[in-house]
Design a protein around this motif. Structure first.
Motif, PDB file in Angstrom:
ATOM      1  N   VAL A  74       0.873  -1.181   0.000  1.00 55.70           N
ATOM      2  CA  VAL A  74       0.000   0.000   0.000  1.00 55.70           C
ATOM      3  C   VAL A  74       0.907   1.227   0.000  1.00 55.70           C
ATOM      4  N   PRO A  75       0.920   1.993  -1.113  1.00 59.70           N
ATOM      5  CA  PRO A  75       1.754   3.199  -1.123  1.00 59.70           C
ATOM      6  C   PRO A  75       1.098   4.322  -0.332  1.00 59.70           C
ATOM      7  N   GLN A  76       1.932   5.160   0.250  1.00 63.92           N
ATOM      8  CA  GLN A  76       1.399   6.310   0.994  1.00 63.92           C
ATOM      9  C   GLN A  76       2.319   7.511   0.824  1.00 63.92           C
ATOM     10  N   GLY A  77       1.693   8.684   0.632  1.00 64.53           N
ATOM     11  CA  GLY A  77       2.448   9.930   0.593  1.00 64.53           C
ATOM     12  C   GLY A  77       2.200  10.681   1.889  1.00 64.53           C
ATOM     13  N   GLY A  78       1.479  11.803   1.792  1.00 65.16           N
ATOM     14  CA  GLY A  78       1.206  12.614   2.980  1.00 65.16           C
ATOM     15  C   GLY A  78       0.039  12.108   3.809  1.00 65.16           C
ATOM     16  N   ASN A  79      -0.649  11.082   3.321  1.00 62.22           N
ATOM     17  CA  ASN A  79      -1.814  10.505   4.015  1.00 62.22           C
ATOM     18  C   ASN A  79      -2.919  11.539   4.237  1.00 62.22           C
ATOM     19  N   THR A  80      -3.103  12.418   3.257  1.00 63.37           N
ATOM     20  CA  THR A  80      -4.209  13.383   3.338  1.00 63.37           C
ATOM     21  C   THR A  80      -5.371  12.982   2.431  1.00 63.37           C
ATOM     22  N   GLY A  81      -5.257  11.855   1.774  1.00 62.36           N
ATOM     23  CA  GLY A  81      -6.325  11.394   0.879  1.00 62.36           C
ATOM     24  C   GLY A  81      -7.636  11.266   1.643  1.00 62.36           C
ATOM     25  N   LEU A  82      -8.737  11.509   0.948  1.00 62.35           N
ATOM     26  CA  LEU A  82     -10.032  11.568   1.633  1.00 62.35           C
ATOM     27  C   LEU A  82     -10.917  10.369   1.329  1.00 62.35           C
ATOM     28  N   ALA A 147       0.366  17.143   1.729  1.00 65.06           N
ATOM     29  CA  ALA A 147       0.216  16.227   0.585  1.00 65.06           C
ATOM     30  C   ALA A 147       1.502  16.210  -0.239  1.00 65.06           C
ATOM     31  N   GLN A 148       1.833  15.034  -0.770  1.00 63.49           N
ATOM     32  CA  GLN A 148       3.089  14.870  -1.506  1.00 63.49           C
ATOM     33  C   GLN A 148       2.819  14.636  -2.997  1.00 63.49           C
ATOM     34  N   ILE A 149       3.830  14.946  -3.793  1.00 67.84           N
ATOM     35  CA  ILE A 149       3.663  14.877  -5.248  1.00 67.84           C
ATOM     36  C   ILE A 149       3.179  13.492  -5.703  1.00 67.84           C
ATOM     37  N   ALA A 154      -1.103  10.264  -7.871  1.00 73.89           N
ATOM     38  CA  ALA A 154      -1.885   9.022  -7.787  1.00 73.89           C
ATOM     39  C   ALA A 154      -3.382   9.302  -7.669  1.00 73.89           C
ATOM     40  N   THR A 155      -3.743  10.466  -7.105  1.00 78.76           N
ATOM     41  CA  THR A 155      -5.170  10.801  -6.984  1.00 78.76           C
ATOM     42  C   THR A 155      -5.622  11.801  -8.046  1.00 78.76           C
ATOM     43  N   ASN A 156      -4.703  12.206  -8.931  1.00 80.51           N
ATOM     44  CA  ASN A 156      -5.031  13.249  -9.916  1.00 80.51           C
ATOM     45  C   ASN A 156      -5.719  14.420  -9.220  1.00 80.51           C
ATOM     46  N   ALA A 157      -5.006  15.029  -8.277  1.00 83.63           N
ATOM     47  CA  ALA A 157      -5.614  16.056  -7.424  1.00 83.63           C
ATOM     48  C   ALA A 157      -6.026  17.294  -8.224  1.00 83.63           C
ATOM     49  N   GLY A 158      -6.965  18.031  -7.643  1.00 86.24           N
ATOM     50  CA  GLY A 158      -7.501  19.228  -8.306  1.00 86.24           C
ATOM     51  C   GLY A 158      -7.170  20.490  -7.521  1.00 86.24           C
ATOM     52  N   GLY A 159      -8.162  21.011  -6.784  1.00 88.97           N
ATOM     53  CA  GLY A 159      -7.919  22.214  -5.988  1.00 88.97           C
ATOM     54  C   GLY A 159      -8.499  23.455  -6.636  1.00 88.97           C
ATOM     55  N   ILE A 213       4.398   2.265  -8.341  1.00 86.35           N
ATOM     56  CA  ILE A 213       4.773   3.302  -7.371  1.00 86.35           C
ATOM     57  C   ILE A 213       5.406   4.465  -8.132  1.00 86.35           C
ATOM     58  N   VAL A 214       4.796   5.623  -8.042  1.00 84.59           N
ATOM     59  CA  VAL A 214       5.385   6.826  -8.636  1.00 84.59           C
ATOM     60  C   VAL A 214       6.570   7.229  -7.758  1.00 84.59           C
ATOM     61  N   THR A 215       7.754   7.352  -8.375  1.00 79.68           N
ATOM     62  CA  THR A 215       8.921   7.748  -7.574  1.00 79.68           C
ATOM     63  C   THR A 215       9.399   9.162  -7.909  1.00 79.68           C
ATOM     64  N   ALA A 429     -15.218  14.033  -8.138  1.00 76.80           N
ATOM     65  CA  ALA A 429     -14.646  15.047  -9.028  1.00 76.80           C
ATOM     66  C   ALA A 429     -13.136  15.100  -8.902  1.00 76.80           C
ATOM     67  N   GLU A 430     -12.620  15.043  -7.643  1.00 78.64           N
ATOM     68  CA  GLU A 430     -11.172  15.231  -7.488  1.00 78.64           C
ATOM     69  C   GLU A 430     -10.549  14.368  -6.399  1.00 78.64           C
ATOM     70  N   HIS A 431     -11.316  13.747  -5.539  1.00 77.33           N
ATOM     71  CA  HIS A 431     -10.707  13.010  -4.426  1.00 77.33           C
ATOM     72  C   HIS A 431     -10.377  11.566  -4.773  1.00 77.33           C
ATOM     73  N   MET A 466      -0.670  -4.653  -5.790  1.00 79.35           N
ATOM     74  CA  MET A 466      -0.585  -3.200  -5.655  1.00 79.35           C
ATOM     75  C   MET A 466      -1.900  -2.628  -5.115  1.00 79.35           C
ATOM     76  N   ASN A 467      -1.844  -2.111  -3.922  1.00 82.54           N
ATOM     77  CA  ASN A 467      -3.000  -1.485  -3.265  1.00 82.54           C
ATOM     78  C   ASN A 467      -4.290  -2.268  -3.527  1.00 82.54           C
ATOM     79  N   PRO A 468      -4.328  -3.526  -3.100  1.00 81.21           N
ATOM     80  CA  PRO A 468      -5.399  -4.427  -3.547  1.00 81.21           C
ATOM     81  C   PRO A 468      -6.815  -4.034  -3.117  1.00 81.21           C
TER      82      PRO A 468
HETATM   83  C1  LIG Z   1      -7.802  19.744   4.285  1.00 75.68           C
HETATM   84  C2  LIG Z   1      -7.775  18.984   2.973  1.00 75.68           C
HETATM   85  C3  LIG Z   1      -8.093  19.654   1.799  1.00 75.68           C
HETATM   86  C4  LIG Z   1      -8.063  18.969   0.578  1.00 75.68           C
HETATM   87  N1  LIG Z   1      -8.387  19.648  -0.552  1.00 75.68           N
HETATM   88  C5  LIG Z   1      -8.332  19.010  -1.733  1.00 75.68           C
HETATM   89  C6  LIG Z   1      -8.644  19.698  -2.942  1.00 75.68           C
HETATM   90  O1  LIG Z   1      -9.005  20.868  -2.945  1.00 75.68           O
HETATM   91  N2  LIG Z   1      -8.525  19.008  -4.090  1.00 75.68           N
HETATM   92  C7  LIG Z   1      -8.136  17.695  -4.134  1.00 75.68           C
HETATM   93  O2  LIG Z   1      -8.037  17.127  -5.218  1.00 75.68           O
HETATM   94  N3  LIG Z   1      -7.871  17.017  -3.006  1.00 75.68           N
HETATM   95  C8  LIG Z   1      -7.958  17.639  -1.819  1.00 75.68           C
HETATM   96  N4  LIG Z   1      -7.678  16.954  -0.678  1.00 75.68           N
HETATM   97  C9  LIG Z   1      -7.350  15.516  -0.767  1.00 75.68           C
HETATM   98  C10 LIG Z   1      -5.852  15.159  -0.749  1.00 75.68           C
HETATM   99  O3  LIG Z   1      -5.046  16.200  -0.330  1.00 75.68           O
HETATM  100  C11 LIG Z   1      -5.436  14.653  -2.092  1.00 75.68           C
HETATM  101  O4  LIG Z   1      -6.094  13.436  -2.363  1.00 75.68           O
HETATM  102  C12 LIG Z   1      -3.905  14.427  -2.239  1.00 75.68           C
HETATM  103  O5  LIG Z   1      -3.719  14.318  -3.604  1.00 75.68           O
HETATM  104  C13 LIG Z   1      -3.330  13.205  -1.548  1.00 75.68           C
HETATM  105  O6  LIG Z   1      -1.910  13.326  -1.461  1.00 75.68           O
HETATM  106  P1  LIG Z   1      -1.114  12.539  -0.315  1.00 75.68           P
HETATM  107  O7  LIG Z   1       0.343  12.686  -0.564  1.00 75.68           O
HETATM  108  O8  LIG Z   1      -1.593  12.910   1.009  1.00 75.68           O
HETATM  109  O9  LIG Z   1      -1.536  11.047  -0.684  1.00 75.68           O
HETATM  110  P2  LIG Z   1      -2.010   9.863   0.269  1.00 75.68           P
HETATM  111  O10 LIG Z   1      -3.217  10.236   1.019  1.00 75.68           O
HETATM  112  O11 LIG Z   1      -0.866   9.369   1.050  1.00 75.68           O
HETATM  113  O12 LIG Z   1      -2.393   8.775  -0.832  1.00 75.68           O
HETATM  114  C14 LIG Z   1      -3.474   8.972  -1.691  1.00 75.68           C
HETATM  115  C15 LIG Z   1      -3.541   7.800  -2.690  1.00 75.68           C
HETATM  116  O13 LIG Z   1      -2.395   7.812  -3.524  1.00 75.68           O
HETATM  117  C16 LIG Z   1      -1.645   6.589  -3.387  1.00 75.68           C
HETATM  118  N5  LIG Z   1      -0.234   6.989  -3.414  1.00 75.68           N
HETATM  119  C17 LIG Z   1       0.390   7.843  -2.566  1.00 75.68           C
HETATM  120  N6  LIG Z   1       1.662   8.025  -2.953  1.00 75.68           N
HETATM  121  C18 LIG Z   1       1.854   7.257  -4.055  1.00 75.68           C
HETATM  122  C19 LIG Z   1       2.968   7.010  -4.912  1.00 75.68           C
HETATM  123  N7  LIG Z   1       4.140   7.604  -4.724  1.00 75.68           N
HETATM  124  N8  LIG Z   1       2.798   6.160  -5.940  1.00 75.68           N
HETATM  125  C20 LIG Z   1       1.606   5.549  -6.164  1.00 75.68           C
HETATM  126  N9  LIG Z   1       0.531   5.743  -5.381  1.00 75.68           N
HETATM  127  C21 LIG Z   1       0.647   6.590  -4.347  1.00 75.68           C
HETATM  128  C22 LIG Z   1      -2.101   5.998  -2.066  1.00 75.68           C
HETATM  129  O14 LIG Z   1      -1.958   4.605  -2.050  1.00 75.68           O
HETATM  130  C23 LIG Z   1      -3.555   6.433  -2.022  1.00 75.68           C
HETATM  131  O15 LIG Z   1      -4.335   5.565  -2.789  1.00 75.68           O
HETATM  132  C24 LIG Z   1      -7.715  17.601   0.552  1.00 75.68           C
HETATM  133  C25 LIG Z   1      -7.392  16.938   1.731  1.00 75.68           C
HETATM  134  C26 LIG Z   1      -7.430  17.608   2.931  1.00 75.68           C
HETATM  135  C27 LIG Z   1      -7.077  16.856   4.178  1.00 75.68           C
END
Ligand SMILES: Cc1cc2nc3c(=O)[nH]c(=O)nc-3n(C[C@H](O)[C@H](O)[C@H](O)COP(=O)(O)OP(=O)(O)OC[C@H]3O[C@@H](n4cnc5c(N)ncnc54)[C@H](O)[C@@H]3O)c2cc1C
Length: 475
Positions: A74-82, A147-149, A154-159, A213-215, A429-431, A466-468
């Protein structure tokens, strides 16, 4: 399901330590605990070890060992995923691969407007490095200090800047990925044009760690803004939101950086529960928007904004407004926007979050229809639909009275998602989907898409390591 492990736990730990060194391995339950619970405290898991590699070679070594031994990762970055995707299940049979020690900025090229960074770089660090070089990395969201790159990819984040710069998918030029067999796909190109068949990086963006795993990543940079202003408007009705957005785009040469919807309920949550938050306008307007608009110079921007404001009032699209006159005023307006989530979290009752999208022009009708549908069942529910109106992504959050049952909470999400379906929208949409939305998404995922995803996953990760639990309903 992953194949059964073929290695004794002690041997596995010794071999992992041999790859990462003692600083890259955590096995003590107390030390592992913070990594094993998600941000929202919805999921708590167990792991054989938390592994913290420092280089791509170490990641590859760990993944190769796990592939050989049949151990899930199970990969983890900043653990802010929702959506619960970064935390393992309760069986304690997987390792948690934490990328935080891979945090180097490898290169930054101002002429090329690009930078290459490792997966464990925190977003804020990347933004700052770009700014220090006179460039802008535009991804911006509430969790940017943690949150880490790798996780953002991996979540295709938005914002808040998606309407101008796109999602993470649009900001990545190339990727380095460790594949499930431990081989390294090294495509850290900074080319803008590279038309050689499948764009493989896009497979891993948004895959939530299920394909590799994205490095590291090469990212697009932009010029820093020369001038920008933050504006806050009261709308006569929500229906005027998309019209005002359209006007803002037309009158500023499409220089709207962000356009956020803030409802009265959101302002009430924020001002009641978060210190220092101020309601910017008199008269308690029901619907407001916060927008940032950029320009080539202060003078030109001021001219554009004067024309825009005049037109917005004379067209009846706004009833009141304020333009921040200083950085402190702009910060105060953004504090209100950011405090909505925390304000609702601290309010009495049960918070139910939805991260949905519809066409921008459909947002008013969607909010109206979904609110009515929920109030029919829960007349006292508080509804707080806020967020990225500029790209049609609304955080349609609902507050039920304390003590509401699990069925009631799930029912609210079912109602919301059914209305999303009526508007041909998206329930994420983005989480992302993670574990939290796997069942809801499985119900609506068209069969050909579901089958192709399953085939793809099997082809890239035949052992299912991988993240089963992610994307799998009922796990
Ligand atoms: C206060 C708050 C506000 C937020 N606002 C937004 C927002 O506006 N828009 C938005 O899109 N999201 C938002 N988020 C959600 C979150 O920040 C995103 O999902 C972020 O992209 C996750 O990054 P992370 O490093 O914390 O990943 P993690 O939470 O550690 O992991 C998220 C997912 O990615 C996988 N992963 C992590 N690192 C890797 C890697 N290196 N290679 C492969 N897979 C990996 C994990 O297994 C997991 O499935 C918010 C969260 C919080 C707590």
């Amino acid at each position: 399901m992953p194949a059964a492990a073929t290695i004794a736990p002690d041997t596995l730990i010794d071999r992992l330590r041999g790859i990462t060194g003692p600083r890259g391995l955590i096995t003590d339950d107390g030390d592992m605990a913070p990594f094993l619970e998600d941000w929202r405290k919805l999921y708590r898991g167990r792991a054989i070890a938390v592994v913290r590699p420092q280089s791509t070679e170490e990641v590859a070594g760990v993944v190769r060992l796990c592939a050989e031994a049949g151990i899930a990762i199970v990969p983890q970055g900043g653990n802010t995923g929702l959506v619960g995707g970064a935390v393992p299940g309760l069986d304690g049979a997987s390792i948690l691969l934490q990328l935080g020690r891979m945090n180097r900025i490898r290169t930054l090229d101002t002429l090329d407007f690009s930078m290459v960074v490792e997966a464990g770089c925190v977003l804020e660090t990347v933004q700052r490095a770009a700014a220090d070089a006179g460039r802008k990395f535009p991804l911006s969201l509430g969790a940017e200090g943690t949150a880490q790159i790798g996780g953002l990819i991996a979540t295709n984040a938005g914002g808040i800047h998606v309407m101008r710069y796109g999602m993470m998918r649009d900001l990545v030029l190339g990727l380095e990925v460790v594949l499930p067999d431990g081989s390294v796909l090294s495509e850290l190109t900074t080319l803008r044009k590279n038309n050689v068949g499948y764009d493989l990086k896009q497979l891993f963006i948004g895959a939530e760690g299920t394909l590799g795993i994205v490095t590291a990543a090469s990212l697009k940079l932009f010029p820093q803004l020369r001038a920008s202003r933050t504006l806050f408007f009261a709308l006569p009705s929500l229906a005027d939101g998309p019209k005002l957005l359209s006007l803002c785009r037309e009158f500023t040469g499409d220089a709207v950086e962000s356009f956020e919807l803030i409802p009265r309920q959101g302002i009430d949550f924020a001002t009641a529960h978060v210190a220092g938050v101020v309601d910017p306008l008199e008269g308690r307007p029901e619907w407001t928007v916060l927008t940032e608009i950029s320009g080539r110079s202060d003078e030109r921007l001021q001219e554009d904004l004067d024309r825009l404001v005049e037109e917005a009032f004379s067209a009846g699209l706004v009833t009141d407004g304020t333009i921040a006159q200083s950085e402190a005023q702009a910060k105060a307006l953004w504090l209100l926007r950011e405090a909505i989530v925390e304000g609702q979290r601290l309010a009495p009752g049960i918070q139910i979050k939805h991260d949905v999208s519809v066409q921008v022009s459909d947002v008013p009708a969607f909010v109206h229809a979904a609110s009515e549908a929920i109030w029919r069942v829960h007349p006292d529910a508080l509804i707080n639909p806020f967020g990225h109106l500029g790209d049609g992504n609304i955080h349609f959050n609902v507050q039920l009275a304390a003590g509401a049952s699990r069925e009631a909470v799930d029912g609210v999400s079912d109602i919301t998602y059914r209305v999303v379906d009526q508007f041909s929208g998206s329930i994420s949409a983005e989480h992302g989907i993670g574990r939290l939305k796997a069942a809801s998404y499985a119900k609506r995922c068209p069969k050909p898409r579901a089958e192709l995803i399953a085939r793809l996953r099997k082809a890239v990760d035949p052992k299912g390591l991988m993240n089963p639990l992610v994307f799998r309903a009922g796990k």
